[in-house]
Design a protein around this motif. Structure first.
Motif, PDB file in Angstrom:
ATOM      1  N   ALA A 372     -48.893  12.997 -21.196  1.00 25.15           N
ATOM      2  CA  ALA A 372     -47.977  11.967 -21.860  1.00 25.15           C
ATOM      3  C   ALA A 372     -48.605  11.073 -22.865  1.00 25.15           C
ATOM      4  N   PRO A 373     -49.133  11.752 -23.935  1.00 19.52           N
ATOM      5  CA  PRO A 373     -49.981  10.871 -25.079  1.00 19.52           C
ATOM      6  C   PRO A 373     -49.065   9.586 -25.540  1.00 19.52           C
ATOM      7  N   ASP A 374     -47.843   9.657 -25.536  1.00 25.18           N
ATOM      8  CA  ASP A 374     -46.944   8.364 -25.842  1.00 25.18           C
ATOM      9  C   ASP A 374     -47.117   7.304 -24.951  1.00 25.18           C
ATOM     10  N   LEU A 375     -47.988   7.228 -24.023  1.00 25.10           N
ATOM     11  CA  LEU A 375     -48.012   6.351 -22.931  1.00 25.10           C
ATOM     12  C   LEU A 375     -49.617   5.722 -22.980  1.00 25.10           C
ATOM     13  N   GLY A 376     -50.255   6.344 -23.675  1.00 27.07           N
ATOM     14  CA  GLY A 376     -51.689   5.970 -23.721  1.00 27.07           C
ATOM     15  C   GLY A 376     -52.801   7.257 -23.522  1.00 27.07           C
ATOM     16  N   GLU A 377     -53.974   6.882 -24.102  1.00 25.17           N
ATOM     17  CA  GLU A 377     -54.912   8.058 -24.122  1.00 25.17           C
ATOM     18  C   GLU A 377     -55.217   8.468 -22.912  1.00 25.17           C
ATOM     19  N   GLY A 378     -54.917   9.712 -22.611  1.00 22.51           N
ATOM     20  CA  GLY A 378     -55.471  10.265 -21.161  1.00 22.51           C
ATOM     21  C   GLY A 378     -54.451  10.249 -20.212  1.00 22.51           C
ATOM     22  N   VAL A 379     -53.279   9.515 -20.532  1.00 25.83           N
ATOM     23  CA  VAL A 379     -52.171   9.379 -19.332  1.00 25.83           C
ATOM     24  C   VAL A 379     -51.484  10.658 -19.267  1.00 25.83           C
ATOM     25  N   GLU A 380     -51.158  10.719 -17.839  1.00 28.54           N
ATOM     26  CA  GLU A 380     -50.381  11.877 -17.335  1.00 28.54           C
ATOM     27  C   GLU A 380     -49.178  11.277 -16.672  1.00 28.54           C
ATOM     28  N   ILE A 381     -47.968  11.995 -16.539  1.00 26.59           N
ATOM     29  CA  ILE A 381     -46.695  11.561 -15.681  1.00 26.59           C
ATOM     30  C   ILE A 381     -46.702  12.680 -14.615  1.00 26.59           C
ATOM     31  N   MET A 382     -45.932  12.211 -13.561  1.00 26.21           N
ATOM     32  CA  MET A 382     -45.716  13.129 -12.270  1.00 26.21           C
ATOM     33  C   MET A 382     -44.210  13.056 -11.863  1.00 26.21           C
ATOM     34  N   GLY A 383     -43.902  14.264 -11.682  1.00 25.46           N
ATOM     35  CA  GLY A 383     -42.674  14.326 -11.370  1.00 25.46           C
ATOM     36  C   GLY A 383     -42.087  15.746 -11.099  1.00 25.46           C
ATOM     37  N   HIS A 384     -40.659  16.039 -11.097  1.00 23.31           N
ATOM     38  CA  HIS A 384     -40.278  17.513 -11.064  1.00 23.31           C
ATOM     39  C   HIS A 384     -39.295  17.720 -12.286  1.00 23.31           C
ATOM     40  N   TRP A 385     -39.395  18.629 -12.884  1.00 22.53           N
ATOM     41  CA  TRP A 385     -38.694  19.218 -13.985  1.00 22.53           C
ATOM     42  C   TRP A 385     -37.572  20.140 -13.952  1.00 22.53           C
TER      43      TRP A 385
END
Length: 435
Positions: A372-385
């Motif tokens: 999730a580059p829009d949320l900051g450098e190196g940030v990832e999001i977690m969930g179910h798609w």
């Protein structure tokens, strides 16, 4: 700097709220009606989105429009998950560009101008992220309406899962603290401090919204419900059978075929009636033709919840706190179908622990991770798609909740706790204690 009111005997309250959905607004509308009945002059600070809705409730309200969303915010470069497991408020804040200090400062400046013009004795805020700064600058007491997840003494989102050691979480404290420094305010250490006030009120009960440690300035108020007392056309299902109220289908959420899943479940439950609050054009499957003709299934864009819920044996909800509290206040158990994020699931896990409902998650598989580059450098999001919810799961849950008396017994126990509190009355009493 404390604002001097034009009339020392005046009673003025300014309400503010986050406009991400109607839940925050309905709570503030509930409290505004109580304030008006007590003789307060009532003001609102609102985005354009709901200003018309507020004014339609009473021409006496003074409404100021100040946007609470950064116009620079863009859709993310990835699809929204059907379930997002956030570990804090910063994921929303960064996605909406609250990391823009200049925009934050300009918004607070506009809010300060509103506060100076309206001259409230008190601000009652339901999750508007910026208003606390202006109130602090001007020395105006503030009452924060927050769930326990919005209180520094409460559990954070997704508390039951430990973030992977290498997961970089988004953070918005820097931009808020830069703005606070410009106004001469002390920095915040916990992002949830922006939601709290001199007094923090939890619109719930401790059994399903517990704090880790009760702060001397935190209070439970039960259900803030006045707005739900709207009138509306109500057609009762004319059969002496168990009835279920489905209150799922927000247009702003990722769609996963809930309407077809529910239609299949209804076909498998010929001895159960259904009130469905949803778009009728989404429930045109042939399998529903006979139940509609028999008036076993009623689909409306709007169904007065206060009239439908008392007739029901179970509620289908995605876990929104307003719907859950309303259903429990009538002693009706809830089935949480497909919560969209860990805010809802964090809240509803306590309902399930109290055995007043069941959860049907989108998936039982391990959470996925996406960059999730829009949320900051190196940030990832977690969930179910992808959602794996089936009609069989809904059928099984309805049969369990309607046949096992423990669910209604525990829901009634929680109803007693909710009704023991005075909702809007308690909030206004607390607000007046700060004058």
């Amino acid at each position: 700097m404390l604002i001097e009111t034009m009339n020392k005997e005046s009673k003025r309250v300014l309400f503010s709220y986050w406009d991400g959905g109607t839940g925050h607004l309905t709570r503030t509308m509930s409290m505004a009606r109580e304030a008006r009945e007590r003789g307060f002059e009532v003001g609102f600070i609102s985005s354009e989105k709901y200003a018309g809705w507020i004014s339609s409730d009473s021409p006496d309200y003074v409404i100021y429009t100040v946007g609470n969303r950064n116009p620079k915010a863009q859709p993310p470069p990835y699809p929204f998950p059907v379930y997002s497991h956030t570990f804090g408020h910063a994921q929303r804040l960064r996605g909406l560009r609250f990391d823009d200090t200049d925009w934050l400062e300009e918004t607070v400046k506009k809010e300060i101008e509103v506060l100076k013009e309206f001259k409230p004795n008190i601000v009652i805020n339901d999750y508007r992220d910026t208003i606390k700064m202006g109130a602090e600058v001007l020395g105006i007491p503030i009452v924060g309406i927050t769930k326990s997840t919005g209180n520094p003494d409460g559990y954070t989102f997704g508390w039951w899962i430990t973030p992977p050691h290498d997961l970089v979480l988004p953070d918005c404290r820097k931009s808020f603290n830069e703005a606070r420094k410009r106004y001469g305010l002390l920095p915040i250490e916990d992002e949830r401090e922006m939601f709290t006030g001199n007094i923090s009120v939890i619109p719930s009960v401790k059994e399903i919204d517990p704090l880790i440690g009760i702060s001397e300035n935190s209070y439970y108020a039960g259900l803030l419900s006045h707005w739900w007392r709207q009138e509306g056309e109500f057609q009762s299902i004319p059969h002496n059978i168990p009835k279920v109220f489905s209150y799922i289908g927000e247009k702003s959420r990722p769609q996963y075929g809930y309407e077809l899943i529910l239609s299949r479940a209804i076909e498998s439950l010929p001895d159960v009636g259904f009130y469905i609050a949803g778009s009728p054009e989404k429930y045109t499957y042939p399998r529903l033709d006979k139940p509609k003709v028999e008036k076993r299934v009623i689909v409306r864009d709007y169904i007065p919840a206060r009239k439908a819920i008392p007739e029901c044996s179970a509620i289908l909800s995605h876990g929104g706190s307003g719907t859950v509290l309303l259903a429990l206040s009538y002693g009706v158990p809830i089935i949480c179908v497909g919560p969209f994020n860990s805010e809802q699931l964090t809240f509803f896990r306590w309902v399930e622990k109290q055995q007043a409902g069941l959860i049907i998650p989108h998936s039982e598989n391990p959470l996925e991770r996406r960059k999730a580059p829009d949320l900051g450098e190196g940030v990832e999001i977690m969930g179910h798609w992808e959602s794996e919810i089936s009609s069989d799961q809904i059928v099984t849950a309805i049969n369990e909740v309607t046949s096992n008396p423990k669910y209604s017994e525990n829901a009634q126990r929680l109803a007693n706790s909710i009704r023991a509190l005075r909702g809007e009355g308690d909030v206004l009493d607390l607000a007046e204690s700060l004058f």
